[in-house]
Design a protein around this motif. Sequence first.
Motif, mmCIF file in Angstrom:
data_model
loop_
_atom_site.group_PDB
_atom_site.id
_atom_site.type_symbol
_atom_site.label_atom_id
_atom_site.label_comp_id
_atom_site.label_asym_id
_atom_site.label_seq_id
_atom_site.Cartn_x
_atom_site.Cartn_y
_atom_site.Cartn_z
ATOM 1 N N ALA A 603 0.828 -1.209 0.000
ATOM 2 C CA ALA A 603 0.000 0.000 0.000
ATOM 3 C C ALA A 603 0.863 1.260 0.000
ATOM 4 O O ALA A 603 0.573 2.225 -0.707
ATOM 5 N N SER A 604 1.963 1.236 0.763
ATOM 6 C CA SER A 604 2.779 2.441 0.863
ATOM 7 C C SER A 604 3.676 2.628 -0.356
ATOM 8 O O SER A 604 4.394 3.614 -0.459
ATOM 9 N N HIS A 605 3.663 1.675 -1.287
ATOM 10 C CA HIS A 605 4.454 1.833 -2.508
ATOM 11 C C HIS A 605 3.569 1.903 -3.743
ATOM 12 O O HIS A 605 3.980 1.529 -4.842
ATOM 13 N N GLY A 606 2.331 2.376 -3.578
ATOM 14 C CA GLY A 606 1.472 2.681 -4.716
ATOM 15 C C GLY A 606 0.670 1.508 -5.249
ATOM 16 O O GLY A 606 -0.047 1.651 -6.232
ATOM 17 N N PHE A 607 0.756 0.332 -4.625
ATOM 18 C CA PHE A 607 -0.033 -0.811 -5.076
ATOM 19 C C PHE A 607 -1.479 -0.657 -4.590
ATOM 20 O O PHE A 607 -1.723 -0.035 -3.553
ATOM 21 N N THR A 608 -2.416 -1.235 -5.322
ATOM 22 C CA THR A 608 -3.810 -1.229 -4.863
ATOM 23 C C THR A 608 -4.274 -2.669 -4.625
ATOM 24 O O THR A 608 -3.839 -3.594 -5.309
ATOM 25 N N GLU A 609 -5.182 -2.781 -3.662
ATOM 26 C CA GLU A 609 -5.671 -4.118 -3.328
ATOM 27 C C GLU A 609 -6.638 -4.568 -4.405
ATOM 28 O O GLU A 609 -7.562 -3.864 -4.761
ATOM 29 N N GLN A 610 -6.379 -5.788 -4.898
ATOM 30 C CA GLN A 610 -7.161 -6.272 -6.021
ATOM 31 C C GLN A 610 -8.118 -7.363 -5.584
ATOM 32 O O GLN A 610 -9.191 -7.532 -6.139
ATOM 33 N N LEU A 611 -7.711 -8.083 -4.547
ATOM 34 C CA LEU A 611 -8.450 -9.284 -4.185
ATOM 35 C C LEU A 611 -8.195 -9.579 -2.725
ATOM 36 O O LEU A 611 -7.114 -9.308 -2.215
ATOM 37 N N ARG A 612 -9.202 -10.143 -2.054
ATOM 38 C CA ARG A 612 -9.003 -10.533 -0.666
ATOM 39 C C ARG A 612 -9.584 -11.925 -0.485
ATOM 40 O O ARG A 612 -10.722 -12.180 -0.857
ATOM 41 N N GLU A 613 -8.786 -12.831 0.006
ATOM 42 C CA GLU A 613 -9.264 -14.192 0.282
ATOM 43 C C GLU A 613 -8.981 -14.461 1.735
ATOM 44 O O GLU A 613 -7.829 -14.594 2.125
ATOM 45 N N GLU A 614 -10.054 -14.534 2.535
ATOM 46 C CA GLU A 614 -9.906 -14.617 3.987
ATOM 47 C C GLU A 614 -8.991 -13.494 4.448
ATOM 48 O O GLU A 614 -9.289 -12.339 4.180
ATOM 49 N N ASP A 615 -7.842 -13.822 5.074
ATOM 50 C CA ASP A 615 -7.011 -12.714 5.546
ATOM 51 C C ASP A 615 -5.898 -12.362 4.557
ATOM 52 O O ASP A 615 -5.131 -11.449 4.791
ATOM 53 N N ARG A 616 -5.815 -13.080 3.449
ATOM 54 C CA ARG A 616 -4.762 -12.780 2.481
ATOM 55 C C ARG A 616 -5.246 -11.701 1.510
ATOM 56 O O ARG A 616 -6.421 -11.627 1.204
ATOM 57 N N SER A 617 -4.309 -10.910 1.005
ATOM 58 C CA SER A 617 -4.707 -9.907 0.027
ATOM 59 C C SER A 617 -3.731 -9.869 -1.135
ATOM 60 O O SER A 617 -2.523 -10.067 -0.953
ATOM 61 N N LEU A 618 -4.265 -9.671 -2.346
ATOM 62 C CA LEU A 618 -3.438 -9.582 -3.552
ATOM 63 C C LEU A 618 -3.355 -8.112 -3.965
ATOM 64 O O LEU A 618 -4.375 -7.443 -4.098
ATOM 65 N N TRP A 619 -2.136 -7.643 -4.156
ATOM 66 C CA TRP A 619 -1.910 -6.231 -4.462
ATOM 67 C C TRP A 619 -1.322 -6.094 -5.855
ATOM 68 O O TRP A 619 -0.488 -6.891 -6.254
ATOM 69 N N ARG A 620 -1.771 -5.048 -6.601
ATOM 70 C CA ARG A 620 -1.278 -4.886 -7.972
ATOM 71 C C ARG A 620 -0.836 -3.469 -8.242
ATOM 72 O O ARG A 620 -1.292 -2.513 -7.619
ATOM 73 N N LEU A 621 0.037 -3.356 -9.232
ATOM 74 C CA LEU A 621 0.500 -2.043 -9.679
ATOM 75 C C LEU A 621 0.611 -2.119 -11.194
ATOM 76 O O LEU A 621 1.326 -2.984 -11.729
ATOM 77 N N ASP A 622 -0.147 -1.265 -11.885
ATOM 78 C CA ASP A 622 -0.044 -1.231 -13.348
ATOM 79 C C ASP A 622 1.161 -0.388 -13.720
ATOM 80 O O ASP A 622 1.335 0.727 -13.216
ATOM 81 N N LEU A 623 1.986 -0.933 -14.594
ATOM 82 C CA LEU A 623 3.257 -0.264 -14.874
ATOM 83 C C LEU A 623 3.068 0.966 -15.753
ATOM 84 O O LEU A 623 3.893 1.868 -15.753
ATOM 85 N N ALA A 624 1.967 1.009 -16.520
ATOM 86 C CA ALA A 624 1.698 2.206 -17.333
ATOM 87 C C ALA A 624 0.758 3.103 -16.547
ATOM 88 O O ALA A 624 -0.216 2.628 -15.968
ATOM 89 N N GLY A 625 1.069 4.372 -16.502
ATOM 90 C CA GLY A 625 0.157 5.349 -15.919
ATOM 91 C C GLY A 625 0.158 5.397 -14.401
ATOM 92 O O GLY A 625 -0.658 6.098 -13.811
ATOM 93 N N SER A 626 1.065 4.664 -13.710
ATOM 94 C CA SER A 626 1.139 4.763 -12.250
ATOM 95 C C SER A 626 2.451 5.441 -11.865
ATOM 96 O O SER A 626 3.402 5.465 -12.651
ATOM 97 N N VAL A 627 2.463 5.938 -10.656
ATOM 98 C CA VAL A 627 3.736 6.419 -10.106
ATOM 99 C C VAL A 627 4.466 5.190 -9.587
ATOM 100 O O VAL A 627 3.990 4.515 -8.688
ATOM 101 N N LEU A 628 5.604 4.862 -10.198
ATOM 102 C CA LEU A 628 6.308 3.645 -9.830
ATOM 103 C C LEU A 628 7.272 3.920 -8.683
ATOM 104 O O LEU A 628 7.829 5.009 -8.585
ATOM 105 N N PRO A 629 7.474 2.932 -7.796
ATOM 106 C CA PRO A 629 8.446 3.129 -6.718
ATOM 107 C C PRO A 629 9.843 3.357 -7.303
ATOM 108 O O PRO A 629 10.234 2.684 -8.261
ATOM 109 N N ARG A 630 10.537 4.345 -6.759
ATOM 110 C CA ARG A 630 11.877 4.653 -7.266
ATOM 111 C C ARG A 630 12.908 4.405 -6.185
ATOM 112 O O ARG A 630 12.621 4.518 -4.995
#
Lengths: 645, 84
Positions: A603-630
Amino acid sequence: MTSAAVDATLTTSPRAADRGAAQLRADADRYLVDGNVNAARGALNALWAREAGGSTAAFLVSRYERLRPVLQLPTQRVAILRSFTVEPLVPFVRAGAFAGGLDLSVYTSDFNAYVQEILDPGSRLHAFEPDVAILAVQTRDIAPELWRDSADIDQKQTAAVVTRVTTELRGWIASFRARSQASLVVHNLEEPVAPSGGVLDAQAGEGQSEAIRRINRDLQAAAAEHAGVYVLDYNALVARHGRARWHDERKRLTVGLPIAAENLGHLAGEWLRYLHPLAGRVAKAVAVDLDNTLWGGVVGEDGRAGIKLGMEYPGAAYLELQRVLLDLHRRGVLLAICSKNNPEDAMDVLENHPHMLLRPAHFAAMRINWNDKVRNLREIARELNIGLDALAFLDDNPVERQHVRGQLPEVHVLELPADAMRFARVVRESAMFERLRLTAEDERRGAIYQEQRERDHLLQAVASPEEFYRSLQQEVDIAPLTASTLSRCAQLINKTNQFNLTTRRYSEQQLRDLAGSPACDCFSIRVRDRFGDNGLVGVAIAGCQDGVCDIDTFLLSCRVIGRTVETAFLSFLVEHARRRGAHRIQGWFIPTGKNAPASAFYASHGFTEQLREEDRSLWRLDLAGSVLPRCPEWVTIRIIEGQNV
Amino acid sequence: MTEPAFERVRNIAADVLNTPPQQITSQSSPETIAEWDSVQHLNLILALEEEFGIQFEPEEIEQMGSIEGILAVLDGRAEQARPA
């Protein structure tokens, strides 16, 4: 004769004389009924420390079976491939593992069917999917000519037997490696109690014992040729406990059990010295008491000159314990002090006593005060950045030990006997300090923690975090996995708990296979700064497919987190995904109860939560059009190109 | 002071057979205790050897098919061990 007379004539066991053990059994059962899990575990572990015998083993296993669902201890699947009866060893090894915080499932192969089970990919052995397999075969079964009949064979025949046995052992190891990713522990062969040549056996170059030693040397060489294959020195184990007392010939002939009842615990204990490090359930640090533990006497009363420590009895006992602790320090186990004392008195001994082997610089943390030891141990674990389950505690005082067992059942409390001459041996035989590989990082660990203390001082002196980061002058090397870094990477994968996004554990062999597959890239990260080299401290595993880069593993040793190295590592991974043609990078966060420090990482590196299964969460970052971690400007990054092993 | 032999045997059997000690009597045997199978029988023999610091003969083990039988064998051992 009445049964009462039996007690008077037969030897009195410690158990019969010891009402404490009966009390501990009753306590454990009472706490179990009350649902007081910690106290029940404390009582069970105290009982095991007091009498680690066969009936206690059965008691522990049955009680821990009930605690299993609540405790959720790390698990390990162990397959025993054997040429003799091992069933009575199972409760021993499970009880010992439970007491050390490890939950074993044990499979035993059919009698003497180990060869077929290794070779057949559809066998029950492979279906069991072990984490570890133990190949326990005896000299009498695979080299009978060398066990009893060697008087009948000449030198040439002996050489042929050696060749046959070494070829067989090598073949089994290679076949196992080809079919399983589990670690393999192989018993070496024991020498006969009384070689048939008598004293001549020691004179001839090709005696019976020498032939077995040659097989054992070759076994060692064969094991070294494969990842994750280890030799258990069964020959030395038997010798240590007395070759003449090891066996029970009647039980071998009647029930196939060649080992005497009194030695079953010794073999199970030896297995645990492999199973604990293979499961990563070892102590990373040991907190030691001072008075009557590191030296004899009480420094506050006897003074520096009055305490017992030196080359003579009884001071030599304490010197020997210090020697063992120094060995642990060299093995990468951190040392800490947890003592009720006046700090000035204790420091005077640590700094100035002529016979102290351990000096202040050997200790990564010190709590010398009058506080409760439970509180001090908690603080030590926090300061060293390790879990309480990675901490061992060494104290001569049974009251302190009992207090810690009851309050902090995760801490591994060593049971010291009343006799100080036996202290060193207890520490030396503990499975919790065993390591199966030593990495460069292990050997430098003590120094690394000292450098960390200097960094902490710097942090307190500077005005802002940025100023701190900048002043550290951090340089990182990111490299693909190589043969020389495989062991260390596997070690990190198996023991990193806190900054670990998925906590997926892989054996050395599994890691080698992963790194070798084209669908997967493995990277390691090394960190240096102005205070020193932190060594190899992180691993990332990612696979790119159909434009998506999936982060399987991302972890960093706790000693470098919070210094923006994690951001530098992630920025590299994002760039790697882009170069591999991915348009998206994603990864799971799997909470474990220990990895809270990594929970906000995506979350603190610009990823957004895409999916949640019970307590697990899948995070994604689209490489086009996002601020990428530097990569932060204060971290110099060096990328070492190359292929995975 | 030591526990009487019956108590010692009963406590060991209770541990190994995972059965409350109160349910074990001198008449207990594989017929009366479900957990007392051949594997647990061997474990029980080994635990007794450890407790009493002895190794049983195969002939003795044959007689140890009940708590009563175990006590009889132990009595026999004590008889041998007693100074003449």
